[in-house]
Design a protein around this motif. Structure first.
Motif, mmCIF file in Angstrom:
data_model
loop_
_atom_site.group_PDB
_atom_site.id
_atom_site.type_symbol
_atom_site.label_atom_id
_atom_site.label_comp_id
_atom_site.label_asym_id
_atom_site.label_seq_id
_atom_site.Cartn_x
_atom_site.Cartn_y
_atom_site.Cartn_z
ATOM 1 N N ASP A 101 60.815 -25.188 -16.462
ATOM 2 C CA ASP A 101 60.982 -26.320 -17.249
ATOM 3 C C ASP A 101 62.150 -26.485 -18.098
ATOM 4 O OD1 ASP A 101 60.394 -24.361 -18.889
ATOM 5 O OD2 ASP A 101 58.628 -25.310 -19.864
ATOM 6 N N VAL A 102 63.215 -25.739 -17.708
ATOM 7 C CA VAL A 102 64.703 -25.860 -18.177
ATOM 8 C C VAL A 102 65.193 -26.547 -17.127
ATOM 9 C CG1 VAL A 102 66.612 -24.539 -18.712
ATOM 10 C CG2 VAL A 102 64.261 -23.552 -19.589
ATOM 11 N N ILE A 103 65.892 -27.755 -17.669
ATOM 12 C CA ILE A 103 66.992 -28.535 -16.719
ATOM 13 C C ILE A 103 67.997 -27.991 -16.745
ATOM 14 C CG2 ILE A 103 67.885 -30.759 -16.407
ATOM 15 C CD1 ILE A 103 64.623 -30.674 -16.505
ATOM 16 N N GLY A 104 68.744 -27.383 -15.515
ATOM 17 C CA GLY A 104 69.947 -26.922 -15.493
ATOM 18 C C GLY A 104 69.670 -25.341 -16.111
ATOM 19 N N GLU A 105 70.572 -24.853 -16.626
ATOM 20 C CA GLU A 105 70.683 -23.389 -17.176
ATOM 21 C C GLU A 105 70.692 -23.489 -18.799
ATOM 22 O OE1 GLU A 105 73.179 -21.503 -14.022
ATOM 23 O OE2 GLU A 105 74.255 -22.288 -15.533
ATOM 24 N N GLU B 273 49.886 -22.675 -21.508
ATOM 25 C CA GLU B 273 51.320 -22.947 -20.920
ATOM 26 C C GLU B 273 51.882 -21.625 -20.401
ATOM 27 O OE1 GLU B 273 54.856 -25.351 -22.547
ATOM 28 O OE2 GLU B 273 53.660 -24.485 -23.854
ATOM 29 N N ARG B 274 52.744 -21.782 -19.400
ATOM 30 C CA ARG B 274 53.406 -20.540 -18.669
ATOM 31 C C ARG B 274 54.755 -20.981 -18.483
ATOM 32 N NH1 ARG B 274 52.271 -15.515 -16.792
ATOM 33 N NH2 ARG B 274 53.637 -14.845 -14.747
ATOM 34 N N GLU C 228 71.314 -6.000 -14.383
ATOM 35 C CA GLU C 228 71.750 -7.055 -15.477
ATOM 36 C C GLU C 228 71.029 -8.153 -15.252
ATOM 37 O OE1 GLU C 228 74.495 -6.993 -17.307
ATOM 38 O OE2 GLU C 228 74.461 -4.419 -16.554
ATOM 39 N N ARG C 229 69.799 -8.121 -14.291
ATOM 40 C CA ARG C 229 68.933 -9.479 -14.086
ATOM 41 C C ARG C 229 67.510 -8.930 -14.590
ATOM 42 N NH1 ARG C 229 71.284 -13.325 -10.257
ATOM 43 N NH2 ARG C 229 72.996 -12.288 -9.379
ATOM 44 N N GLY C 230 66.934 -9.988 -15.030
ATOM 45 C CA GLY C 230 65.589 -9.686 -15.832
ATOM 46 C C GLY C 230 64.729 -10.915 -15.672
ATOM 47 N N THR C 231 63.476 -10.653 -15.628
ATOM 48 C CA THR C 231 62.310 -11.586 -15.486
ATOM 49 C C THR C 231 61.527 -11.488 -16.886
ATOM 50 O OG1 THR C 231 62.148 -11.849 -13.224
ATOM 51 C CG2 THR C 231 60.330 -12.466 -14.481
ATOM 52 N N LEU C 232 61.348 -12.536 -17.543
ATOM 53 C CA LEU C 232 60.340 -12.559 -19.077
ATOM 54 C C LEU C 232 59.277 -13.868 -18.629
ATOM 55 C CD1 LEU C 232 60.045 -11.773 -21.618
ATOM 56 C CD2 LEU C 232 61.399 -13.471 -22.664
ATOM 57 N N GLU C 233 58.197 -13.068 -18.453
ATOM 58 C CA GLU C 233 56.972 -14.082 -18.516
ATOM 59 C C GLU C 233 56.469 -14.332 -19.724
ATOM 60 O OE1 GLU C 233 54.374 -11.585 -15.624
ATOM 61 O OE2 GLU C 233 56.030 -11.565 -14.205
ATOM 62 N N THR D 251 50.357 -18.734 -30.004
ATOM 63 C CA THR D 251 50.545 -17.209 -29.940
ATOM 64 C C THR D 251 51.154 -17.131 -28.272
ATOM 65 O OG1 THR D 251 48.321 -16.958 -28.945
ATOM 66 C CG2 THR D 251 48.962 -16.253 -31.308
ATOM 67 N N VAL D 252 51.906 -16.081 -28.180
ATOM 68 C CA VAL D 252 52.505 -15.849 -26.940
ATOM 69 C C VAL D 252 52.495 -14.331 -26.470
ATOM 70 C CG1 VAL D 252 55.035 -16.096 -27.808
ATOM 71 C CG2 VAL D 252 54.544 -16.556 -25.287
ATOM 72 N N GLU D 253 52.049 -14.160 -25.203
ATOM 73 C CA GLU D 253 52.090 -12.815 -24.665
ATOM 74 C C GLU D 253 53.225 -12.844 -23.514
ATOM 75 O OE1 GLU D 253 50.099 -10.277 -25.574
ATOM 76 O OE2 GLU D 253 48.848 -11.442 -26.978
#
Length: 193
Positions: free
Chosen positions: A119-123, A99-100, A83-88, A73-75
């Motif tokens: 944990d994403v290499i590059g974009e 995991e976060r 135009e910029r956002g953060t998704l936790e 499950t993920v919260e």
């Protein structure tokens, strides 16, 4: 004997040509659909609107044979500034592992998107059209044994309605399919938060 070999030569050429044609057809069948094919699908997916506020997801991870190897499950909480956002994202796996991941998302205009996470290499780069997002990125995954693998993900998201979004990500290593992630997300109303 030479006559026998010569009589088989046209057959061999025909078989070789047929093999090449079948191989080309198979490779053509491996091509991904285009997000533009979904441009007329509604409701339209706007990542800024959908990933704004609290969401909850339920998913599975399968191996290359389709066997379920993980449930989770993920919260999620999304916030935007233009135009910029953060998704936790906070994951709880069925084996108790947590995991976060925190995404930094940016709309580049004309439906184009860029995302970054620890944990994403590059974009991650992709586009939206109609009710869908299609993007690609490399994710570094740590195995139970502590080894790190860089997996290439081809990620599709489909908005079903204003509340529900389905996500399918195919994972590859060295170009070979090694598994898949299936995830259903739902926006939470005030009463469900």
């Amino acid at each position: 004997m030479n006559r026998l070999l010569d009589s088989r030569r046209p057959r061999r050429h025909w078989l070789a040509r047929a093999g090449l044609l079948l191989g080309a057809a198979a490779l053509g069948g491996c091509a991904s659909p285009s997000v533009d094919d979904l441009a007329d699908q509604r409701p339209a997916l706007d990542l800024r609107a959908y990933f704004n506020g609290r969401l909850r997801g339920h998913g599975i991870v399968t191996d290359r044979d389709g066997a379920v190897i993980q449930r989770f499950t993920v919260e999620m909480v999304g916030r935007w500034d233009g135009e910029r956002g953060t998704l936790e994202e906070d994951f709880l796996h069925h084996d108790g592992r947590r995991e976060r991941r925190v995404w930094q998302l940016e709309h580049l205009g004309a439906g184009r998107w860029r995302g970054r996470a620890g944990d994403v290499i590059g974009e991650a780069l992709g586009r939206t059209a109609g009710n869908a997002l299609h993007w690609n990125y490399t994710l570094r995954v740590t195995t139970d044994g502590g080894r790190q693998w860089d997996l290439q993900l081809e990620d599709w998201m489909f908005l079903v309605d204003d509340q529900v979004l389905l996500n399918r990500a195919v994972m590859r290593k060295f170009g070979l399919r090694v598994g898949e992630v299936l995830l259903s997300m739902r926006r939470l109303d005030v009463g469900e938060r």
